[in-house]
Design an enzyme around this catalytic site. Structure first.
Site, short mmCIF file in Angstrom:
data_model
loop_
_atom_site.label_atom_id
_atom_site.label_comp_id
_atom_site.label_asym_id
_atom_site.label_seq_id
_atom_site.Cartn_x
_atom_site.Cartn_y
_atom_site.Cartn_z
CE LYS A 190 26.44 33.41 74.22
NZ LYS A 190 27.51 34.08 74.98
CG ASP B 131 24.19 35.08 66.70
OD1 ASP B 131 23.61 34.43 67.59
OD2 ASP B 131 25.37 35.47 66.82
CB CYS C 184 33.88 37.50 70.76
SG CYS C 184 34.74 36.37 71.84
CD GLN D 53 24.31 37.85 74.16
OE1 GLN D 53 23.53 37.93 75.10
NE2 GLN D 53 25.56 37.44 74.33
CG HIS E 112 30.18 36.58 69.09
ND1 HIS E 112 30.88 35.44 68.76
CD2 HIS E 112 30.36 36.73 70.42
CE1 HIS E 112 31.43 34.93 69.84
NE2 HIS E 112 31.14 35.70 70.86
C1 LIG Z 1 25.77 37.45 69.65
C2 LIG Z 1 26.53 36.19 69.92
N1 LIG Z 1 26.65 35.27 68.96
C3 LIG Z 1 27.31 34.12 69.15
C4 LIG Z 1 27.94 33.84 70.33
C5 LIG Z 1 28.71 32.56 70.45
O1 LIG Z 1 28.20 31.73 71.41
P1 LIG Z 1 28.98 30.37 71.74
O2 LIG Z 1 30.35 30.75 72.16
O3 LIG Z 1 28.18 29.76 72.81
O4 LIG Z 1 28.98 29.58 70.48
C6 LIG Z 1 27.85 34.77 71.37
C7 LIG Z 1 28.53 34.50 72.65
O5 LIG Z 1 29.08 35.34 73.30
C8 LIG Z 1 27.14 35.97 71.16
O6 LIG Z 1 27.05 36.90 72.11
#
Ligand SMILES: Cc1ncc(COP(=O)(O)O)c(C=O)c1O
Lengths: 133, 403
Positions: B224, B198, B360, B201, B121
């Protein structure tokens, strides 16, 4: 109704966009991206006697974005730069003549934004040159 | 808290007031809906216990502090950490930025390499690009193989060159691919490379255990995870203690003099200013809720929905699906020659919410050679009838688009 949005002529413009491509020696090239969705459009214009002498566009985007950009190029061809610089959102909506929900308005208007960006830059450049003379 | 002996999606759904709207919500990977238990815990927090934390000596202020610090303990337990290793932030993005700006600035210098993957992301790319730019370091990307999985051979090769950090996602928000986190972390550690995982997900779908993973940094977003808008940074105690704060202000200090200040202990030195107390409390409630459902039950329910949806999409005959068959949480796809926005618009007309765009993950879109895709994602409350309605809407779309 979203289904009215995807009438046959819109899909036809999406699948076979008129004026899609590039020009060998364009007088203006302009480009922009919708950051929220990633749609992008590039316009190329050849200027002849202060008019749109020829015009092509390329881009990646949804049916609404591609079809409206394509129709806009047809509409702009032969018009004076001054006329094009005064094109409005309603001109585009009239052109595509389908109901557009507010979320999709940005898709429909990206081509217009890019074309006007090019024309403004071109006119600005020309004005500067005139000023210098 | 209610206990569920057998997982019944229809019962689960009743816990989520959102569904009274009648929408088919297939965008849980972007943000999950909240169960009543979460909403009630937050309201109670404001109605019964609202005071600033860590400050007042009156009883109510102590209550608020206990709630906030209790939530920290709850979060720690959820991922098998200790509460001193849990920093509350705004979201996963902020957690990654905190590591980049604090640990990164102290440990990354000119000529160093930060290893990430192509499937990240933007939030796990851009903060490292910013750090690399200011430190004179560079980024290297582990590619994705044809089957939509991380290229493990390439990862091994890159790790052998001993980058300064390996930051990767546990589950791809586009491909749904589950990266073998434990194996990758062990590989990295063998080369002396610290790892940031990270878990945005993965944490809503699988039980995470930072001790078992041995991971150095782990980040995720509460929103999430069926909770409110708050984020979590886990870092090993020794790392947190050595790290400098990024934000200065109240709460993060021990003593302030005119000439200098001294920092509070970890984790508080990273939490400048009045914290998001109700957010922490709501997140703890979300964790209680998920633990009561049980992760085994959640996993088997979500696998059923995933298989059912994959079958449904296959049967439409004009769908390209990205990523491996064996996946978690999300299905990204394209529909004939139509752009994802058009697909999403038509589904919206039938009350079906799916995401469209680059998610993203523009580098991954480039790798897949597509400008965008549509994405369905599932959660504990997704039912087979949601999938049926989505498929019906897609069949309608097929006609509309002349596919
Ligand atoms: C794999 C992953 N990392 C990070 C994020 C970022 O999350 P946030 O926007 O809540 O910081 C997302 C959100 O879509 C994601 O899918």
């Amino acid at each position: 109704m979203v289904f009215d949005m995807y009438q046959e002529f819109i899909l036809d413009y999406y699948r076979h966009p008129r004026n899609f491509g590039t020009l060998p020696h364009p007088d203006m090239i302009s480009h922009d991206v919708n950051t929220s969705c990633g749609d992008e459009v590039t316009m190329q214009v050849l200027v002849k006697d202060d008019r749109i002498g020829n015009i092509r566009f390329t881009g990646k985007g949804c049916a609404i974005c591609i079809a409206s950009s394509s129709m806009l190029t047809e509409h702009a061809l032969g018009k004076t730069l001054d006329e094009v610089s005064r094109f409005t959102k309603d001109d585009v909506l009239n052109l595509i003549s389908i109901p557009i929900s507010c979320v999709r308005l940005k898709c429909a208007l990206l081509g217009l934004k890019v074309l006007k960006l090019g024309v403004y830059q071109f006119l600005g450049k020309k004005l500067e040159v005139q000023d210098e003379n | 808290m209610r206990l569920v002996s057998r997982f019944n999606p229809l019962d689960v759904r009743k816990d989520f007031p959102f569904f009274e709207k009648g929408l088919v919500y297939l965008d849980t990977a972007a943000t999950a809906q909240k169960p009543k238990a979460v909403l009630e815990s937050m309201t109670e927090c404001y109605v019964e216990h609202n005071a600033n934390v860590h400050r007042g000596v009156y009883a109510l202020a102590q209550e608020a502090t206990d709630l906030y610090e209790g939530a920290r303990k709850r979060v720690a337990k959820f991922i098998n950490a200790s509460s001193g290793e849990i920093v509350f932030v705004r979201n996963a993005t902020e957690a990654i930025n905190l590591v980049a700006q604090s640990w990164g600035r102290a440990n990354i210098s000119k000529g160093d390499v930060i290893l990430v993957t192509v499937m990240e992301h933007h939030s796990n790319i851009v903060p490292w690009q910013m750090l690399a730019k200011s430190a004179g370091a560079s980024l290297e990307f582990v590619p994705v193989s044809k089957d939509g999985l991380l290229d493990m051979d390439a990862a091994r090769l890159s790790l052998r060159k001993k980058p300064k950090l390996f930051a990767f996602t546990h589950v791809s928000n586009v491909l749904g691919a589950v990266n073998p986190a434990k194996e990758l972390i062990a590989l990295a550690h063998r080369e002396g490379v610290p790892v940031l995982l990270d878990a945005s997900q993965s944490v809503p779908h699988v039980r995470l255990d930072v001790g078992e993973l041995g991971v150095d940094f782990l980040v995720f977003s509460g929103h999430k995870l069926y909770g409110p808008h708050i984020g979590v940074l886990y870092a090993k105690r020794s790392l947190l203690e050595a790290m400098e704060p990024v934000l200065g202000g109240g709460d993060m200090i021990k003593e302030v003099a005119l000439s200098h200040s001294t920092w509070n202990d970890a984790p508080w030195k990273f939490e400048a200013g009045t914290p998001n107390v109700s957010g922490a409390v709501g997140l703890a409630a979300a964790m209680d809720y998920l633990d009561a459902l049980g992760f085994d039950a959640i996993a088997s329910h979500e696998k059923d929905i995933m298989d059912y949806a994959l079958e449904g999409l296959d049967s439409l005959g004009c769908v390209a699906i990205y990523g491996p068959r064996d996946r978690v949480g999300v299905i990204s796809f394209n529909f004939g020659d139509m752009h994802a926005h058009d697909v999403s618009s038509v589904l919206d007309e039938s009350g079906v919410c799916v995401r469209s765009g680059h998610h993203c993950a523009q580098p991954l879109m480039g790798e897949l050679k597509i400008p965008a895709c549509a994405r369905m994602s599932f959660g504990v409350y997704t039912t087979r009838s949601d999938i049926d309605r989505a498929m019906e809407a897609l069949r309608k779309a097929k006609v509309v688009f002349g596919l």
